[in-house]
Scaffold this motif. Structure first.
Motif, short mmCIF file in Angstrom:
data_model
loop_
_atom_site.label_atom_id
_atom_site.label_comp_id
_atom_site.label_asym_id
_atom_site.label_seq_id
_atom_site.Cartn_x
_atom_site.Cartn_y
_atom_site.Cartn_z
N THR A 324 46.47 43.27 44.10
CA THR A 324 45.57 43.30 45.26
C THR A 324 44.19 42.63 44.61
O THR A 324 44.01 42.59 43.12
CB THR A 324 45.38 44.45 45.60
N PRO A 325 43.25 42.24 45.35
CA PRO A 325 42.08 41.72 45.04
C PRO A 325 41.37 42.59 44.09
O PRO A 325 40.88 42.18 42.93
CB PRO A 325 41.28 41.36 46.15
N THR A 326 41.37 43.88 44.22
CA THR A 326 40.78 44.75 43.20
C THR A 326 41.69 44.86 41.95
O THR A 326 40.85 44.89 40.98
CB THR A 326 40.79 46.21 43.76
N GLN A 327 42.91 44.74 41.90
CA GLN A 327 43.55 45.11 40.94
C GLN A 327 43.47 43.73 39.87
O GLN A 327 43.34 43.66 38.81
CB GLN A 327 45.10 45.02 40.99
N PHE A 328 43.30 42.69 40.66
CA PHE A 328 42.86 41.28 39.98
C PHE A 328 41.64 41.41 39.16
O PHE A 328 41.45 41.04 38.06
CB PHE A 328 42.96 40.05 40.98
N GLY A 329 40.60 41.68 40.04
CA GLY A 329 39.43 41.97 39.53
C GLY A 329 39.30 42.76 38.37
O GLY A 329 38.52 42.64 37.33
N GLU A 330 39.84 43.93 38.12
CA GLU A 330 39.87 44.76 37.10
C GLU A 330 40.88 44.16 35.90
O GLU A 330 40.22 44.36 34.78
CB GLU A 330 40.87 46.15 37.45
#
Length: 413
Positions: A324-330
């Protein structure tokens, strides 16, 4: 015809060579040299071309003249890397060593010792040069022709539906369609040598910050421990130390691709210990994401562990599909703060951060950012930070500075 534009003639010569029209290419180069036009790139091209044609005495003279005229430190460094290649190929070893002693006294002693005891294998590749963005089909054409099958890079580019470059998965898909056998080979020297000994050149992907490039591993020496690489953008051999091999292809899964021609499939043996599963997984991940096959993408994603240096490549390829975008950002946040990361992977992670606060935090954690990444990259990061907060006048100051030096980087535009 452009009447006297040496750079236009240089591009013309490269385009001719991409189509294996060597006689016409040679004519263009000789015509320009005869006109006595001072152009560094043209003279460099002439020297490399002579080297590739086996005219080593001519090449050495041209290289020496080039250094004297232009005094390019980088050219001198490249020439020093080429010196170990020449003694085995020149007709007279003693004459070669004498010439090398004149050019590089330090290298000549080691070279002389290694001539008698060195074990080597060099696969002959066609004289060929890529057109812009066609490194993948040009390397495929080199590898195919080395195994007895002629290929046209332009035809391959269309078949692979290249658009401003060609992803590796499209290359693999097209060559499987042509009945080639594909193997992903790890970068341990014994694995690479095992394929080269059977006459199979290997295609390796170089991961960059903004784009990637491919090249062909075409030979090796055991003593000195070096491998010979051909870059499709030029005809000069690149000499890399055996210990550098793994680092060179680490971000593409610590592996290279072997394309075995249909006429040689039954002749080639590939030891199971030579396999590079992470390299295969990255190619399968990119293909699955492009094809919209989420299940295959998740299987490929799981095949590259978080501890592998290629994990950042994995997460970039899987963004929006396996992450997900959040997982990618992390993931990018973790990679950007890790000083032990591969420098290219870390820099790509920094440039993927999506807030000024994160960029500030990373830069503050690095003692000397300019020394770590170079002044241009620091300016690029600052340009991104300023764009997040809408300081456009200052953004444009940085873009002007960057475009003067690196106009080819699309991100800046």
């Amino acid at each position: 015809k452009a009447p006297s534009w040496p750079r236009a003639r240089l591009f013309l010569a490269q385009a001719l060579l991409a189509r294996s029209r060597e006689t016409e290419c040679r004519s263009v180069v000789q015509e320009r040299l005869a006109a006595a036009i001072d152009d560094a790139k043209l003279e460099q091209m002439a020297a490399f071309y002579a080297l590739n044609l086996g005219k080593h005495e001519t090449a050495l003279t041209l290289f020496s003249n080039y250094q004297y005229t232009w005094g390019r430190p980088r050219m001198e460094m490249n020439l020093r890397k080429l010196l170990p290649v020449l003694p085995w190929d020149l007709p007279s070893t003693s004459k070669a060593v004498e010439r090398l002693r004149q050019l590089d006294p330090e290298a000549s002693a080691e070279i002389t010792r290694s001539i008698e005891k060195g074990r080597r294998r060099v696969i002959s590749l066609p004289t060929m040069c890529q057109e812009s963005t066609q490194c993948v089909p040009t390397c495929v054409a080199m590898v195919s022709q080395a195994q007895g099958l002629g290929q046209d890079p332009n035809v391959l580019y269309e078949a692979m539906t290249g658009r401003h470059g060609t992803p590796m998965w499209r290359m693999c898909e097209e060559m499987l369609r042509q009945s080639f056998r594909l193997h992903f080979i790890n970068t341990r020297p014994e694995s690479i040598r095992g394929m080269l000994d059977q006459g199979v050149p290997l295609i390796g992907q170089l991961d960059g910050v903004f784009n990637n490039h491919v090249e062909v591993i075409c030979g090796y020496d055991v003593d000195p421990d070096v491998f010979y690489v051909r870059d499709p953008e030029s005809w000069s051999p690149i000499v890399i130390a055996g210990e550098e091999l793994a680092f060179r292809y680490l971000l593409s899964g610590d592996g290279v691709v072997a394309l075995i021609a249909p006429n040689r499939v039954d002749q080639i043996t590939v030891d199971p210990s030579w396999a590079a599963p992470e390299c295969r997984a990255l190619v399968e991940l990119e293909r699955a994401c492009a094809r919209g096959d989420r299940e295959a993408a998740e299987r490929a994603h799981a095949a590259v562990p978080d501890s592998h240096e290629a994990a950042q490549t994995r997460d970039t390829l899987g963004r929006g599909v396996t992450l997900t975008p959040t997982q990618f950002g992390e993931s990018m946040d973790r990679a950007s703060k890790d000083p032990e990361r591969h420098p290219i992977a870390r820099l790509r992670a920094i440039l993927a951060l999506d807030s000024p606060d994160r960029l500030d935090e990373v830069l503050q954690s690095i003692d000397e950012p300019e020394r770590e990444f170079g002044p241009g990259v620091v300016r690029l990061i600052e340009m991104m930070r300023l764009s997040f907060v809408g300081e456009w006048a200052r953004v444009l100051e940085h873009t002007d500075w960057l475009l003067e030096r690196t106009p080819q980087i699309e991100t800046i535009w």
